[in-house]
Design a protein around this motif. Structure first.
Motif, PDB file in Angstrom:
ATOM      1  N   CYS A  89      12.590   3.892  -4.123  1.00 17.40           N
ATOM      2  CA  CYS A  89      11.652   3.130  -4.516  1.00 17.40           C
ATOM      3  C   CYS A  89      11.762   3.060  -5.968  1.00 17.40           C
ATOM      4  N   VAL A  90      11.703   4.494  -6.427  1.00 14.80           N
ATOM      5  CA  VAL A  90      11.899   4.809  -7.976  1.00 14.80           C
ATOM      6  C   VAL A  90      12.964   4.002  -8.756  1.00 14.80           C
ATOM      7  N   ARG A  91      14.055   4.654  -7.802  1.00 12.15           N
ATOM      8  CA  ARG A  91      15.443   4.254  -8.526  1.00 12.15           C
ATOM      9  C   ARG A  91      15.654   2.597  -8.170  1.00 12.15           C
ATOM     10  N   VAL A 112       4.541   9.375  -6.400  1.00  8.47           N
ATOM     11  CA  VAL A 112       5.307   8.047  -6.944  1.00  8.47           C
ATOM     12  C   VAL A 112       4.001   7.247  -7.351  1.00  8.47           C
ATOM     13  N   GLY A 113       4.038   6.741  -8.843  1.00  3.69           N
ATOM     14  CA  GLY A 113       3.007   6.364  -9.176  1.00  3.69           C
ATOM     15  C   GLY A 113       3.255   5.351 -10.307  1.00  3.69           C
ATOM     16  N   LYS A 127       0.867  -0.964   0.127  1.00  4.59           N
ATOM     17  CA  LYS A 127      -0.018  -0.179  -0.066  1.00  4.59           C
ATOM     18  C   LYS A 127       0.912   1.171   0.067  1.00  4.59           C
ATOM     19  N   ILE A 128       0.501   2.228  -0.662  1.00  4.25           N
ATOM     20  CA  ILE A 128       1.105   3.412  -0.616  1.00  4.25           C
ATOM     21  C   ILE A 128       0.310   4.574  -0.124  1.00  4.25           C
ATOM     22  N   ASP A 129       0.980   5.442   0.766  1.00  7.44           N
ATOM     23  CA  ASP A 129       0.618   6.408   1.279  1.00  7.44           C
ATOM     24  C   ASP A 129       1.421   7.700   0.884  1.00  7.44           C
ATOM     25  N   ARG A 130       0.680   8.275   0.003  1.00  5.20           N
ATOM     26  CA  ARG A 130       1.750   9.476  -0.708  1.00  5.20           C
ATOM     27  C   ARG A 130       1.735  10.766   0.256  1.00  5.20           C
ATOM     28  N   GLU A 131       1.012  11.001   1.156  1.00  8.53           N
ATOM     29  CA  GLU A 131       1.046  11.986   2.063  1.00  8.53           C
ATOM     30  C   GLU A 131       2.400  12.050   2.636  1.00  8.53           C
TER      31      GLU A 131
END
Lengths: 441, 181, 234, 816
Positions: D159-161, D183-184, D147-151
């Motif tokens: 993570c993107v790297r 991030v998405g 799960k992602i909590d962008r706040e």
């Protein structure tokens, strides 16, 4: 008119200057022929270095020296012409490219030959669609005429030239971000070192220069570096195109020699503020330069004196604000721009611009207190010098200078805002309310 | 060295100053003064009535900051539990008697305010030393120390208080002792 | 007991647990978007040609991502997810990569926009010369919310005009100005803004006399040539 | 990056010795100075210097510098505590908290959160931010597992790297710009990739959380238990998070020599299998057709009786996840008191002992870290993504960072094709022919250089392999040509065995061609022959140790019949599966989280599996049970502890001599690097002049396996290859979190074949061969060699039996 010295803008209003025939008729591409046929690349490089030509993009670093940093050898090297002119107040490159694209192409090819570069790019901002079309046509003409391509003028030199259109991101004007954008990525600045001269585009040595800088090159080659040094000041020879905009009667590009009084540019060339108005503040070098006041109008317009006054000449774009302009609004407008354009990679810039905008909005809406001005100042101090590239500093410096120099206006704005929209001080200005704590025990 | 017996006067004999002879007002005072002062307190208390507390019919009063059995709280307005199951009380507990197992809230059937709530909240009162650290640690004032102290039971298992028990209004209220009482 | 400071706890969003569970259950491994197989994507020939020719211009294929996205935007009017997928398939990258690039740059639209794109500069120089009034006039004529246009851009209901307050367009000499369908116009008055919208509605060329392309250099007429600047010959 | 040169620098007045070129953050640690970081993570590659947390003052440089990206130089003087530095650190923490919600009590990361720690240690203590923070929809599923909590995201890029530079799936991306960045994924699709669980561990805040672990525990509630994951041959080092004697999650335990600190999702989320309610927790005996729980005494007695009766007509099948101790004791029981030579631990038909010795020579063995040092890597006959996932990441790493040249030669397209410099495809079953051609191309004169396409492919591949610095990662058909190829190139070999502990089991004697320590022994039946012998009745008893041949063997249906015909089946198993349904006696097996023992990594590294949770129900340590069983059969082993079991192995396996649990320790030890490696047995007899290609005879179909030739199948036929999908495993079925990944049978074929057979647009097909038929979805893949097609093995539908056969394919009839 006094003050202008047109070298780059010579024949600027000649109809059809953008076409290769007119350009050649007026003496174009002779410098390239001379550079390829009569001078060997090393000599070419040292004459560029001798000329003392400084980068016109903002940093003002010696162009020849930058080119000499490129390692020698057979590896693929790249030249990027930075035509991502996005600094508010700057529009000189647009005019240089759209009126006289071949001057730029000639400069690029000469610089590429001097530094042993085989592949050149022009990174032009996406908004300049019309200009990019002109440039595209000019490059096509130059290819057809054999000034660009595999075997230029049968001298065995190879320079490929591609016009790369950006898509709307101020940060791509930062040289390493430009490289990322050119590589097809998000335009995020890279860490330096390694510097682009050593490891730039596609990992190869890369020379990055501004449009105006490269446009100077044919003139230097044609007339020699000593001739070039006859213009301008000792530290920064040559002419400089100054873009004047804002509250002046004749906004536009003026090609001058550095060192003339600033007043002469603003009042003399650009006509000064409309009748009956006074200069209140002015940015001497685009929106990222700390503002100067009317008292500083008599400073000579040069890299050194602007730095001494605590500001900078940058790309040479003067924005003038007259006495009707509210400085807090100006600060907010400036901060909003940088907030919008921050790439988001490093923390101080991403969050600092964002936070500054929120605080300035509160100043104008009257939800701030004078203490918030101290926080604003301290946040600007916290941004300066802590970011990955200079974008954060570019906001922090003008906004910081505005708060320092016009603090009374900010305080007045807070008062005015509060009167306009009174609200109890104890009420939190945010829509985020903490969960109330029930009575304990 | 003790003198030889029989010893002679004036030799090795310390003369002691004696008190006044008994009798007279001074004598009477000396005999009963302190006693009367003590009795003054006694008689003063007599009119207050008996101090024996008929425990367990009557409860011993406690001070406001007395640390008795724990209580968990809910918000009065929304009825949500204040506890979000962060387990900080368990971390603070020196006796290791608190066990929290958290779970995720269902927005449609919310138990607490945040994403998280305590699915299991147990205090083993047999181990609790009533230090009150849990109360200090709680960021939401969800747990407080109450005033209930009658916690004896027949089974050790029964001393493990669950969340429901801790949330329930205490049945027995203990009178408060006021300052200076 | 805490000293009155209470952490900021907000309720979770409106997505109910059941919805969330449904969302999770609907996720299949094949929904992920790795590099699309070229054979599974149907690409218009013209788009494919454009992207492939862009790919040839650069030493590395990824450099073509901006030209490819421009091509997608030309073809579909905006960067549609399907268009991004097609470009990704041609370039051999993930669609996510291209979307990431597309959302970074202001000029790529990742949601549908109106036929004519009007970018009204409201940065310092233009703002100092009344850009806000011009933008308001544009918005009023197009019938869109100025605040929305100012911040994120919005399109008129009839789909004719997309309006956006834009950061510096690099034409402070003609401030206040706007870029209409990639051509610059200025200096504008609110009156001209309204005219322009009407002209755009009928797909006519807007306010031609205000086009930058036809203007002389703003620096005024050619001054006396400096004797030091020599004529063409070397 | 470091060249090994020792230099001295001064950090906060303390002299620190470090290697030149090291990043300042790491060098400062040598002087016990901690410099806070968020975005810096050496595992992710070059530093990006984005978070600005690590600013320090360096004498001679006016601006503060990021310690994460500054290589140290001799004589450098660094300050990390000055007012200026502290001001900058405070500023960065304050900036990070401008948008970070202060919901630590509900945040899952609370207590083990680097942002909390750094705010505490280097932050200003109080925030001046009163402005609203940015809002996003709260925890939304990024994938079914995360799960992602962008706040909460602080945009550190880790993570993107990871997605871009380590796993290279490039699905996870940054979207938008500046303060709106988040991030998405593309079009809000789920992020599903085999390694994506690593981003949970990388995230320095609570933005990415494991769905399975969410809210299950706090750091102070849990205990860590280090062990080794034995779900595949990677044998990654893991750390179990245990609360209330249950596994709550699995984390990576960095071991550069094994896993580089990464874990695949199977290893990370597969632990749920262990808690499955279906597990066998009692010994059971079949009574009246059903298995009923009994006491250990009864079960052992029944097992011993069954085995004793059969004696030498017993065969043992030891499954991949078995430890060395289990394998050793099993073969000891079978070879000792029972006197049977039939012990197998793989379903591939065995090579002869000489070839085995040749390929296992310690001098030839590559360690995993050798891949980092190699200048070229050849992946031969296997897709590491499916057979040994962590190697996939390592190969990507060396190609990206070291510029290592990669060649891939397989029958089926692999996931690393994209980073390979050269790829070659051969027909299923033609690996040996290809290897011979390749060996010939590199100069082995015993082989003839191949003609045509095969020759051209071999030449291309050989062209990029650098003699003296190559690692060959291979699996599939063993042949002398592999050894010859390695010898020609002076390369090292890393064989990926089929079972998780395939190498260890082979070395402790679970192979029909060699005893413990690959010693000479009377040869037993190969797996295929064994299956036949069981069916025919020549072998009466099957002893299955953590093995499920009905699912795992290519010829699953055949084994089903064989086990049914067997007189007596003793199974040690965690679950009731296709094989235990024929068992007469079942012992509950241990999982790798309960087991104590050792396993041997494919590169020869012995590692310890250690118990992290207690045994469920009545289960007992298997070494103990097996030792007891041996005792009942008359072999008093005297083994009373796992350590003694290891000592017994060390005694019988000469090249493991004197190895102890202490020596293996937490990071393991490669036997090739020990003194005892000299005891490795030498191959008897001289090497044959010309290789006799050992091709698994029983699998050879009409067209497969003929060296150098793969005659085109008839126009309506396709030649089938099978592969074991990463997710075609029991762990996928038994772990609720992973269940969505269970593969459906898919026929992958080339666009040309799809066109030829008219399968474009056909969703499902029937695949038929010689009476057997199975249904599969159709997937058209660009990089498949025309004429071949692939099916997934290990789904229990008998697809394995079709391998290397020419099949007929037609659109599915009737539909579902």
């Amino acid at each position: 008119m006094a003050g202008q010295t047109r070298m780059l803008f010579r024949h600027v209003d000649e109809p059809g200057l953008a076409s290769i025939d007119t350009y050649r008729r007026l003496g174009g591409y002779r410098a390239l022929e001379k550079a390829l046929r009569d001078i060997d690349p090393d000599e070419l490089l040292s004459s560029l270095e001798d000329s003392g030509l400084r980068g016109r993009g903002g940093a003002g670093f010696s162009m020849g020296k930058k080119a000499s940093f490129l390692p020698r050898g057979d590896m693929e090297k790249f030249l990027c012409c930075n035509a991502d002119e996005s600094e508010p107040g700057a529009f000189k490159d647009r005019e240089l490219m759209s009126k006289n694209p071949h001057q730029l192409i000639e400069g690029i090819v000469i610089a590429a030959v001097a530094a042993g570069i085989g592949q050149a790019f022009v990174f032009i901002r996406g908004e300049y669609w019309e200009v990019a079309d002109i440039l595209d046509r000019a490059v096509e003409e130059a290819y057809a005429a054999g000034y660009v391509g595999e075997n230029i003028l049968d001298t065995g030199h190879r320079v490929e030239l591609v016009v790369h259109r950006g898509a709307g991101a101020y940060i791509c004007g930062e040289e390493t971000a430009l490289l990322d954008a050119l590589e097809g990525k998000r335009g995020n600045p890279r860490l330096k070192p390694p510097f682009p001269a050593i490891q730039g585009l596609y990992g190869g040595p890369t020379l990055i220069n501004n449009v105006e800088t490269l446009s100077n090159v044919p003139h230097i080659v044609k007339n020699g570096s000593d001739w070039f040094k006859g213009f301008g000041t000792e530290q920064s020879p040559g002419t400089k195109v100054v873009s004047v905009s804002g509250c002046v009667q004749r906004p536009g590009n003026y090609e001058i020699e550095l060192g003339i009084p600033s007043r002469e540019i603003i009042y003399g060339l650009a006509g000064g503020p409309p009748e009956g108005h006074e200069v209140k503040a002015w940015f001497p070098g685009g929106s990222s330069a700390p503002v100067l006041t009317a008292d500083e109008l008599d400073l000579p317009y040069s890299f050194e004196s602007m730095a001494d006054a605590g500001s900078m000449l940058g790309s040479g774009s003067i924005i003038v604000a007259d006495e009707n302009v509210s400085i807090p609004h100006l600060a907010l407008r400036t901060a909003r721009f940088y907030h919008h354009e921050s790439c988001g990679k490093c923390t101080p810039c991403r969050e600092g611009t964002n936070w500054t905008v929120k605080m300035l909005e509160r100043v104008i809406s009257g939800e701030a207190t004078p203490m918030d001005l101290d926080v604003i100042s301290s946040v600007q101090d916290n941004i300066i010098g802590n970011c990955l590239c200079v974008l954060g500093d570019s906001m922090a410096m003008p906004v910081g200078s505005m708060v320092a120099k016009f603090r009374h206006e900010f305080e007045a704005a807070i008062e005015a805002g509060r009167d306009a929209a009174p609200r109890p001080l104890d009420e939190s200005p945010t829509d985020v309310k903490p969960v109330p704590v029930g009575a304990a025990g | 060295m003790s003198p030889e017996f029989p010893y002679l006067p004036d030799e090795g004999v310390v003369v002691v100053q004696r008190g006044p002879e008994p009798g007279g007002v001074g004598g009477a005072y000396r005999a009963f003064g302190e006693t009367l002062r003590g009795l003054k307190t006694t008689f003063a208390r007599i009119i207050e009535g008996p101090v024996t507390i008929q425990y367990p019919e009557e409860k011993t009063p406690v001070y406001p900051r007395f640390r008795g059995r724990h209580k968990l709280h809910k918000f009065e307005d929304t009825g949500l539990e204040k506890c979000v199951g962060c387990s900080l009380c368990a971390a603070a507990c020196p006796a290791d008697c608190i066990r929290v197992v958290a779970a995720e809230n269902d927005p449609d059937d919310r138990v607490s305010a945040g994403e998280r709530y305590a699915e299991v909240y147990e205090i083993n009162l047999a181990r609790c030393i009533f230090c009150g650290y849990c109360e200090v640690a709680c960021p939401f004032d969800a747990i407080t120390m109450g005033h209930e102290y009658e916690l004896a039971d027949y089974n050790r298992e029964d001393l493990v208080f669950t969340k429901e028990m801790l949330l329930a209004e205490p049945v027995e209220r203990t009178p408060l002792r006021r300052e200076g009482e | 007991m805490s000293d009155g400071w209470v952490p900021e706890i907000k309720p979770t969003d409106d997505l109910s647990a059941a919805d969330r569970r449904r969302l999770v259950e609907s996720m299949r491994p094949e929904d992920a978007e790795p590099v699309p197989e070229l054979s599974e994507v149907d690409i218009p020939d013209e788009l494919r040609e454009r992207i492939e020719s862009a790919m040839q211009k650069y030493p590395e294929i990824r450099s073509a991502s901006l030209p490819a996205l421009w091509a997608v935007q030309r073809h579909y009017g905006w960067c549609t997810p399907e268009g991004i997928r097609q470009a990704a398939a041609v370039m051999g990258v993930t669609p996510g990569y291209l979307e990431s690039v597309a959302t970074f740059y202001d000029l790529f639209h990742t949601s549908p926009v109106g036929r004519h794109r009007v970018l009204v500069c409201h940065n310092l120089a233009c703002w100092l010369r009344g850009a806000e009034d011009v933008l308001d006039a544009f918005c009023e004529a197009a019938g869109v919310d100025p605040d929305e246009a100012d911040h994120i851009g919005t399109s008129s209901e009839d789909g004719a005009v997309y309006l956006r307050g834009f950061e510096c367009l690099g034409a402070c000499d003609i401030a206040p100005m706007a870029s209409i369908d990639e051509h610059y116009y200025g200096p504008l008055t609110p009156e001209e803004a309204r005219t322009a919208v009407e002209q755009l509605r009928s797909d006519a060329r807007p306010i031609p006399d205000k086009a930058l392309a036809g203007r002389e250099t703003a620096g005024g007429p050619e001054p006396e040539p400096d004797p030091r600047v020599k004529e063409g010959e070397a | 990056m470091t060249n090994g040169e020792e230099i001295t620098l001064v950090v906060d007045g303390v002299e620190v010795r470090a290697q030149a070129g090291m990043m300042l953050v790491d060098a400062a640690k040598h002087g016990d100075v901690e410099i806070p970081v968020f975005c810096y993570e050496p595992k992710l590659g070059q530093p990006v210097g984005a978070c600005r947390m690590c600013l320090v003052e360096i004498e001679g440089i006016p601006k503060l510098q990021t310690a994460c990206s500054t290589p140290v130089r001799d004589g450098m003087v660094v300050y990390t505590q000055t007012d200026r530095v502290q001001e900058a650190q405070n500023a960065v923490v304050e900036f990070l908290l401008v948008n970070h919600p202060l919901d630590c009590p509900v945040c899952d990361k609370g207590g083990e959160c680097p942002l909390q720690d750094i705010s505490m240690g280097w932050g200003p203590g109080k925030s001046r931010v009163i402005d609203p923070k940015r809002h996003f929809q709260k925890p939304i599923p990024l994938s079914p597992l995360i799960k992602i909590d962008r706040e909460r995201c602080i945009l550190c890029y880790r993570c993107v790297r990871f997605s871009q530079e380590v796993a290279e799936d490039e699905q996870l991306q940054l979207l938008e710009r500046g303060a709106s960045t988040f991030v998405g994924t593309f079009d809000d699709r789920p992020y599903i990739a085999p390694f994506h669980g690593n981003i949970i561990e990388l995230c320095p805040v609570g933005a990415l959380t494991s769905d399975a672990y969410r809210f299950r525990a706090r750091p102070w509630d849990i205990e860590d238990a280090g062990t080794v994951c034995t779900l595949c041959p990677s044998q990654c080092n893991i750390k179990l998070t245990v609360r209330d004697e249950r596994i709550q999650r699995v984390l990576a335990r960095d071991n550069f020599e094994v896993d580089d600190g990464w874990l695949c999702d199977k290893g990370r989320f597969g632990y749920q299998m262990i808690e499955s309610p279906d597990r066998i927790t009692e010994p059971m005996i079949r009574q009246g057709g059903t298995l009923v729980p009994v006491s250990w005494e009864q079960a052992l007695e029944a097992a011993a009786a069954g085995l004793r009766d059969a004696g030498e007509r017993t065969a043992a099948v030891v499954g991949g996840p078995s430890s060395n101790e289990e394998g050793y004791l099993t073969q000891r029981i079978v070879r000792g008191p029972l006197g049977s030579p039939h012990v197998v631990s793989t379903y591939d038909d065995a090579v002869d002992r000489e070839l085995l010795l040749e390929l296992s020579r310690p001098q030839l063995a590559a360690s995993v870290a050798d891949i980092d040092r190699a200048e070229s890597v050849l992946v031969l006959g296997t897709d590491p993504m499916h057979s040994m996932p962590i190697i996939d990441l390592r190969i990507r790493k060396v190609v990206r960072r070291n510029g290592t040249r990669l060649a891939v030669a397989t029958d089926r397209p692999t996931s690393i094709d994209g980073v390979a410099e050269e790829t070659a495809r051969y027909s299923p079953g033609a690996m040996s022919a290809f290897v011979e051609a390749l060996a010939a191309e590199t100069g082995a004169e015993v082989y003839d250089r191949a003609e045509g396409e095969l020759g051209a492919d071999a030449e291309r591949i050989a062209g990029i392999l650098r003699p003296g610095s190559t690692v060959i990662v291979w699996a599939g058909e063993p042949s002398l040509a592999v050894a010859d190829l390695a010898a020609q190139l002076d390369a090292k070999l890393l064989e990926i065995p089929a079972g998780a502990n395939g190498r260890g089991l082979r070395e402790v004697g679970c192979t029909p061609v060699a005893g413990p320590g690959l010693s000479e022994t009377s040869t037993g039946l190969s797996p295929t022959d064994l299956c036949e012998a069981l069916t025919e009745g020549d072998v009466e008893v099957a002893f299955l140790v953590n093995a499920d041949p009905v699912r795992d063997a290519p010829n699953g249906p055949g084994w089903n019949e064989a086990l049914q015909k067997a007189k007596f089946v003793l199974a040690i198993s965690m679950f009731e599966d296709g094989s235990t349904k024929h068992a007469d006696v079942v012992f509950p097996a241990e999982s790798y989280t309960e087991k104590e023992g050792t396993v041997t990594h494919p590169d020869g590294r012995l590692q310890r599996v250690r118990p992290g949770v207690p045994h469920p129900g009545n289960a007992r340590p298997m070494w103990e049970v097996l030792a007891e069983l041996a005792g009942l059969l008359g072999d008093e082993t005297g083994i009373d502890s796992a350590g003694e079991a290891l000592a017994a192995i060390a005694q019988d396996v000469p090249f493991y001599a004197r190895i102890t649990e202490g020596e293996i320790g937490g990071l393991g030890v490669r036997w090739q690097e020990r003194e005892a490696a000299r005891n490795f047995p030498l191959a008897p007899g001289a090497r044959p002049e010309r290789s006799s290609v050992v091709v698994p005879t029983s699998h050879v179909g009409t067209t497969g396996g003929v060296p150098g030739a793969s005659p085109a199948p008839a126009s309506d036929q396709l030649q089938i290859g099978t592969y074991r999908d990463l997710w075609a495993a029991e762990v996928t079925d038994r772990s609720p979190a992973l269940r969505f990944l269970r593969p459906t049978q898919t026929l992958e074929l080339s666009p040309a074949d799809a066109e030829r057979l008219g399968l474009n647009g056909t969703p499902e097909v029937d695949v038929r061969q010689n009476g057997t038929s199975l249904r599969a979805r159709v997937a058209i893949r660009e990089r498949i060699r025309p004429g071949t097609a692939f099916l997934v093995d290990g789904l229990g539908d008998g697809a394995g039996a079709l391998a290397r056969h020419a099949v007929e394919v037609s659109a599915a009839e009737g539909g579902e």
